[in-house]
Design a protein around this motif. Structure first.
Motif, mmCIF file in Angstrom:
data_model
loop_
_atom_site.group_PDB
_atom_site.id
_atom_site.type_symbol
_atom_site.label_atom_id
_atom_site.label_comp_id
_atom_site.label_asym_id
_atom_site.label_seq_id
_atom_site.Cartn_x
_atom_site.Cartn_y
_atom_site.Cartn_z
ATOM 1 N N ALA A 109 20.251 56.908 44.206
ATOM 2 C CA ALA A 109 20.583 58.312 43.920
ATOM 3 C C ALA A 109 21.448 58.364 42.669
ATOM 4 N N MET A 110 21.730 59.588 42.240
ATOM 5 C CA MET A 110 22.761 59.812 41.231
ATOM 6 C C MET A 110 24.053 60.064 41.992
ATOM 7 N N TYR A 111 25.116 59.378 41.599
ATOM 8 C CA TYR A 111 26.421 59.571 42.225
ATOM 9 C C TYR A 111 27.331 60.263 41.212
ATOM 10 N N LEU A 112 27.846 61.389 41.639
ATOM 11 C CA LEU A 112 28.647 62.236 40.767
ATOM 12 C C LEU A 112 30.093 62.233 41.224
ATOM 13 N N CYS A 113 30.974 62.025 40.272
ATOM 14 C CA CYS A 113 32.403 62.143 40.511
ATOM 15 C C CYS A 113 32.871 63.470 39.931
ATOM 16 N N ALA A 114 33.775 64.121 40.608
ATOM 17 C CA ALA A 114 34.311 65.392 40.120
ATOM 18 C C ALA A 114 35.798 65.454 40.425
ATOM 19 N N THR A 115 36.502 66.258 39.654
ATOM 20 C CA THR A 115 37.923 66.455 39.897
ATOM 21 C C THR A 115 38.239 67.947 39.922
ATOM 22 N N SER A 116 39.340 68.279 40.578
ATOM 23 C CA SER A 116 39.886 69.631 40.479
ATOM 24 C C SER A 116 41.399 69.532 40.560
ATOM 25 N N ARG A 117 42.045 70.530 39.958
ATOM 26 C CA ARG A 117 43.495 70.481 39.877
ATOM 27 C C ARG A 117 44.127 70.524 41.260
ATOM 28 N N ASP A 118 43.548 71.391 42.106
ATOM 29 C CA ASP A 118 44.031 71.452 43.477
ATOM 30 C C ASP A 118 42.831 71.674 44.377
ATOM 31 N N LEU A 119 43.063 71.908 45.638
ATOM 32 C CA LEU A 119 41.950 71.981 46.583
ATOM 33 C C LEU A 119 41.057 73.181 46.328
ATOM 34 N N VAL A 120 41.619 74.254 45.824
ATOM 35 C CA VAL A 120 40.778 75.407 45.586
ATOM 36 C C VAL A 120 40.196 75.370 44.183
ATOM 37 N N GLY A 121 40.960 74.822 43.229
ATOM 38 C CA GLY A 121 40.426 74.646 41.874
ATOM 39 C C GLY A 121 39.943 75.939 41.268
ATOM 40 N N GLN A 122 40.722 76.968 41.374
ATOM 41 C CA GLN A 122 40.238 78.299 41.062
ATOM 42 C C GLN A 122 39.926 78.523 39.593
ATOM 43 N N LEU A 123 40.660 77.876 38.729
ATOM 44 C CA LEU A 123 40.521 78.253 37.328
ATOM 45 C C LEU A 123 39.157 77.900 36.748
ATOM 46 N N ASP A 124 38.694 76.693 36.985
ATOM 47 C CA ASP A 124 37.444 76.274 36.339
ATOM 48 C C ASP A 124 36.501 75.561 37.289
ATOM 49 N N GLY A 125 36.667 75.731 38.568
ATOM 50 C CA GLY A 125 35.826 74.972 39.494
ATOM 51 C C GLY A 125 36.142 73.499 39.361
ATOM 52 N N TYR A 126 35.128 72.686 39.417
ATOM 53 C CA TYR A 126 35.306 71.255 39.274
ATOM 54 C C TYR A 126 34.949 70.817 37.854
ATOM 55 N N THR A 127 35.491 69.650 37.470
ATOM 56 C CA THR A 127 35.032 68.987 36.269
ATOM 57 C C THR A 127 34.264 67.747 36.703
ATOM 58 N N PHE A 128 33.010 67.659 36.295
ATOM 59 C CA PHE A 128 32.153 66.558 36.719
ATOM 60 C C PHE A 128 32.055 65.494 35.637
ATOM 61 N N GLY A 129 31.898 64.258 36.091
ATOM 62 C CA GLY A 129 31.489 63.190 35.192
ATOM 63 C C GLY A 129 29.992 63.253 34.961
ATOM 64 N N SER A 130 29.517 62.361 34.120
ATOM 65 C CA SER A 130 28.088 62.345 33.771
ATOM 66 C C SER A 130 27.232 61.675 34.833
ATOM 67 N N GLY A 131 27.872 61.047 35.805
ATOM 68 C CA GLY A 131 27.128 60.452 36.903
ATOM 69 C C GLY A 131 26.752 59.005 36.671
ATOM 70 N N THR A 132 26.526 58.307 37.771
ATOM 71 C CA THR A 132 25.969 56.952 37.747
ATOM 72 C C THR A 132 24.677 56.974 38.543
ATOM 73 N N ARG A 133 23.606 56.558 37.886
ATOM 74 C CA ARG A 133 22.320 56.499 38.592
ATOM 75 C C ARG A 133 22.164 55.115 39.194
ATOM 76 N N LEU A 134 22.121 55.058 40.499
ATOM 77 C CA LEU A 134 22.017 53.797 41.224
ATOM 78 C C LEU A 134 20.577 53.538 41.635
ATOM 79 N N THR A 135 20.109 52.355 41.290
ATOM 80 C CA THR A 135 18.787 51.889 41.720
ATOM 81 C C THR A 135 18.981 50.685 42.631
ATOM 82 N N VAL A 136 18.290 50.679 43.748
ATOM 83 C CA VAL A 136 18.374 49.569 44.703
ATOM 84 C C VAL A 136 17.022 48.864 44.716
ATOM 85 N N VAL A 137 17.059 47.544 44.454
ATOM 86 C CA VAL A 137 15.792 46.804 44.382
ATOM 87 C C VAL A 137 15.736 45.732 45.466
#
Lengths: 116, 115
Positions: B87-115
């Motif tokens: 899958a693609m695994y996405l990391c995100a951050t927020s200033r606090d639990l509600v993160g009201q100002l801008d929602g979350y900030t996401f990274g570009s993701g890591t695409r994991l392949t299992v062989v």
């Protein structure tokens, strides 16, 4: 339980035409609503949000969305589509209280294709 | 300028071989999230950290673990990857639990392949 529905997997529009990407939600309590866009092999980018106040919110890249409480909808719109708008769009809901405080729940996404 | 950085962008691992995905942030946000996104599906929240407090989603498999050694870094460990964990695994951050100002900030993701 909270849920977000995006009824269309795909939306195709011609460049210059208006576009709408639909989203409906089902939550208990007042939701915070978001739209995110995802380009291929990239993370999600924030477009806009509704927290409270004016039902029409404006966001990045000329997008806007209208919150309709009676219809529990938060449709994304743009008056004139660009080819560069082609991407995957996600609607999301966040609850502001309770045990799920802060969690974003996403819809399945709608692939928008704008052709020249 | 990058604010949420995920490494690597692409990860190939063998079936059953432990793998770790990395996320770092320069925003000094309190909350860090890990999402799993399979093809044509909605991103699914696995767990999050609010500061040092770990919060697991009820349906996250035990195979998935996370560590947050400091504010800036958060790791996703998959103890015994199966083919279904690709899958693609996405990391995100927020200033606090509600993160009201801008929602979350996401990274570009890591695409994991299992062989």
């Amino acid at each position: 339980a909270q849920s977000v529905a995006q009824p269309e997997d795909q939306v195709n529009v011609a460049e210059g035409n208006p576009l709408t990407v639909k989203c409906t939600y089902s939550v208990s309590g007042n939701p915070y609503l978001f739209w995110y866009v995802q380009y291929p092999n990239r993370g999600l980018q924030f477009l806009l949000k509704y927290i409270t106040g004016d039902n029409l919110v404006k966001g990045s890249y000329g997008f806007e969305a209208e919150f309709n409480k009676s219809q529990t909808s938060f449709h994304l719109k743009k008056p004139s589509a660009l080819v560069s708008d082609s991407a995957l769009y996600f609607c999301a809901v966040m609850l502001g209280r309770g045990s799920t405080l802060g969690r974003l729940y996403f819809g399945r996404g709608t692939q928008l294709t704008v052709w020249p | 300028d990058a604010m949420v950085i995920q490494n690597p962008r692409y990860q190939v691992t063998q079936f059953g071989k432990p793998v770790t995905l990395s996320c770092s942030q320069t925003l000094n946000h309190n909350v860090m999230y890990w999402y799993q996104q399979k093809s044509s599906q909605a991103p699914k929240l696995l767990f999050h950290y609010y500061d040092k407090d770990f919060n697991n989603e009820a349906d996250t498999p035990d195979n998935f673990q996370s560590r947050r050694p400091n504010t800036s870094f958060c790791f996703l460990d998959i103890r015994s990857p199966g083919l279904g964990d690709a899958a693609m695994y996405l990391c995100a951050t927020s200033r606090d639990l509600v993160g009201q100002l801008d929602g979350y900030t996401f990274g570009s993701g890591t695409r994991l392949t299992v062989v």
